[in-house]
Design a protein around this motif. Structure first.
Motif, PDB file in Angstrom:
ATOM      1  N   GLN A  93       7.151  10.047   0.149  1.00  0.00           N
ATOM      2  CA  GLN A  93       6.886   9.972  -1.288  1.00  0.00           C
ATOM      3  C   GLN A  93       7.795  10.912  -2.076  1.00  0.00           C
ATOM      4  OE1 GLN A  93       2.865   9.867  -2.710  1.00  0.00           O
ATOM      5  NE2 GLN A  93       2.032   9.140  -0.755  1.00  0.00           N
ATOM      6  N   GLU A 128       0.842  -1.199   0.000  1.00  0.00           N
ATOM      7  CA  GLU A 128       0.000   0.000   0.000  1.00  0.00           C
ATOM      8  C   GLU A 128       0.876   1.249   0.000  1.00  0.00           C
ATOM      9  OE1 GLU A 128      -2.616  -0.284   3.312  1.00  0.00           O
ATOM     10  OE2 GLU A 128      -3.653  -2.066   2.578  1.00  0.00           O
ATOM     11  N   GLY A 171       0.457   3.942  -1.601  1.00  0.00           N
ATOM     12  CA  GLY A 171      -0.303   5.193  -1.642  1.00  0.00           C
ATOM     13  C   GLY A 171      -0.557   5.791  -0.274  1.00  0.00           C
ATOM     14  N   THR A 172      -0.360   5.002   0.794  1.00  0.00           N
ATOM     15  CA  THR A 172      -0.599   5.508   2.152  1.00  0.00           C
ATOM     16  C   THR A 172       0.642   6.133   2.775  1.00  0.00           C
ATOM     17  OG1 THR A 172      -0.048   3.368   3.142  1.00  0.00           O
ATOM     18  CG2 THR A 172      -2.345   3.729   2.508  1.00  0.00           C
ATOM     19  N   ARG A 195       4.703   6.534   9.061  1.00  0.00           N
ATOM     20  CA  ARG A 195       3.650   6.771   8.042  1.00  0.00           C
ATOM     21  C   ARG A 195       2.511   7.545   8.628  1.00  0.00           C
ATOM     22  NH1 ARG A 195       2.263   1.177   5.381  1.00  0.00           N
ATOM     23  NH2 ARG A 195       2.910   0.316   7.363  1.00  0.00           N
ATOM     24  N   ASP A 242       3.614   8.668   3.802  1.00  0.00           N
ATOM     25  CA  ASP A 242       3.672  10.096   4.113  1.00  0.00           C
ATOM     26  C   ASP A 242       4.188  10.872   2.903  1.00  0.00           C
ATOM     27  OD1 ASP A 242       5.742  12.371   5.319  1.00  0.00           O
ATOM     28  OD2 ASP A 242       3.791  12.304   6.325  1.00  0.00           O
TER      29      ASP A 242
END
Length: 426
Positions: free
Chosen positions: A322, A313, A315-316, A426, A318
């Motif tokens: 990213q 995952e 896309g979750t 995260r 921080d």
């Protein structure tokens, strides 16, 4: 009460400023004040011939000195006060010697109060290790005086009064000394805090400059590499396939506009209005993992065959994580394009497993099979260092590490980020 205290405080501040400018003036004023208060009455009394003044036992107890001898003893008691701050121990010793000589002769002078002033000055300005012997000398002098006046006052009463006065002078000097030391400590602390604040500001400014330089290096290096590769390909294709040349020019324009937009966004954080708000409309957010697809499309247009996959995952993550991943991938692809050239295959994977994020960029090397792909195989050393250092700094920011080296005829860059370390959550 408030205005009076304020006026006294201002007066004290002006007095301290004047004393720092003319240190001899205050010492001379103190000596003159002592002379006017205690020496002048004795001189006037001696000049007036007042033999009948005072009780008979006082006249019989103390020796009446000639005017010249009285002046000499008064000078010996008062003049040393002129250097009571610069040489307090010497001043105290000189006054004590004259005091002992005077009372050995059996003479009583009001100028004896200079001894208490000298003791106060020694406690305030002298070395602390000098105070024990000064107290012993003072006690001996007070004992001599108590014995000499025993015909008038009992020795016990005289010692109590004299030692109490000496203790008060000593305590006052120590209190003022401690207070000045506390104020000096507070001023020193304020100065150090101001220096530390300036240092923190400079460190913050240096960190911000390094961040902006890193961002600009990533943006300019990547987009210029793409533009240069497309320009070379467009110039080659113009004669044979005009449509491909036109397509390359369009991609060059899009890449240049993207680079300009990113530079404006990065530099926009440095430009603020006087009221602290941004000096213009808010720009788009920093790139993240969703922008890696567009990044891959850009380098594919320049000739690289990029295969991109993710697991977990991602896309979750921080936004800071990213951004770090995006810049690492951007730098690695830029170096592949720069050193391995077009017609190179790149496998890009971003895998999130538990609290560990792994970013791997592996290329197949140049089409001819000679040399390798990314930073560290070719090119100026300063460019290599800047690229690798930038990627390592971004990985280390999130408790991770980065490795880069040859593998299977190409080059591999792998970054591992620890998402539970400080700054990597995260």
């Amino acid at each position: 009460m408030g205005p009076l205290v304020a006026r006294l405080s201002r007066a004290g501040q002006r007095l301290r400023q004047a004393d720092r400018a003319h240190p001899w003036a205050l010492d001379t004023a103190v000596a003159a004040l002592v002379f006017l208060m205690v020496c002048l009455p004795d001189l006037l009394h001696a000049g007036g011939g007042g033999d009948g003044d005072g009780p008979r036992r006082f006249r019989l107890a103390f020796t009446r000195l000639p005017l010249v001898a009285m002046l000499a003893l008064q000078a010996g008691l008062v003049v040393p006060l002129l250097w009571r701050r610069r040489r307090p121990a010497v001043a105290f010793g000189a006054v004590t010697v004259v005091f002992v000589v005077q009372w050995s002769l059996g003479a009583a002078l009001r100028a004896d109060m200079a001894l208490f002033v000298a003791l106060y000055s020694l406690a305030l300005h002298g070395r602390l290790r000098q105070l024990p012997w000064a107290c012993g000398v003072m006690a001996g002098a007070m004992a001599l005086l108590a014995v000499r006046v025993s015909v008038v006052v009992s020795v016990g009463d005289a010692l109590f009064f004299l030692l109490s006065t000496a203790t008060a002078a000593l305590a006052l000097g120590l209190v003022v000394r401690i207070r000045r030391a506390q104020l000096a400590g507070l001023r020193d602390r304020a100065t150090r805090l101001e220096i530390e604040r300036d240092q923190r500001s400079r460190l913050a400014a240096a960190a911000e400059r390094a961040r902006v330089a890193r961002e600009m290096h990533d943006i300019v290096g990547h987009n210029l590499s793409v533009i240069i590769t497309l320009a070379d390909a467009g110039a080659y294709a113009t004669a044979r396939a005009p449509d491909r040349g036109r397509e390359a020019l369009l991609i060059i324009g899009d890449t240049g506009r993207q680079a300009l937009g990113e530079l404006r966004r990065v530099l926009g954080v440095l430009r603020e209005a006087a009221d602290g708000r941004p000096d213009g409309p808010q720009l788009s957010p920093q790139p993240g993992l969703t922008d890696i697809d567009a990044l891959c499309e850009g380098v594919r247009a320049a000739g690289l065959a990029v295969v991109y996959r993710t697991a977990g995952e991602v896309g979750t993550l921080d936004s800071g994580v990213q951004l770090a991943v995006y810049r690492i991938v951007q730098e690695a692809l830029t170096n592949t394009l720069k050193h391995a050239g077009a017609d190179t295959r790149v496998n890009l994977s971003i895998v999130l497993k538990d609290t560990e994020l792994t970013v791997r960029i592996q290329d197949s090397g140049p089409a001819g099979g000679a040399g390798g792909g990314t930073a560290g195989r070719a090119g100026p050393a300063n460019e290599e260092g800047q690229g690798l250092v930038g990627m390592r700094e971004r990985a280390a920011l999130y408790g991770g590490s980065l490795s880069a080296g040859p593998a299977d005829g190409g080059w591999t860059v792998q970054a591992v980020l620890d998402l539970v370390s400080p700054g990597g959550a995260r």
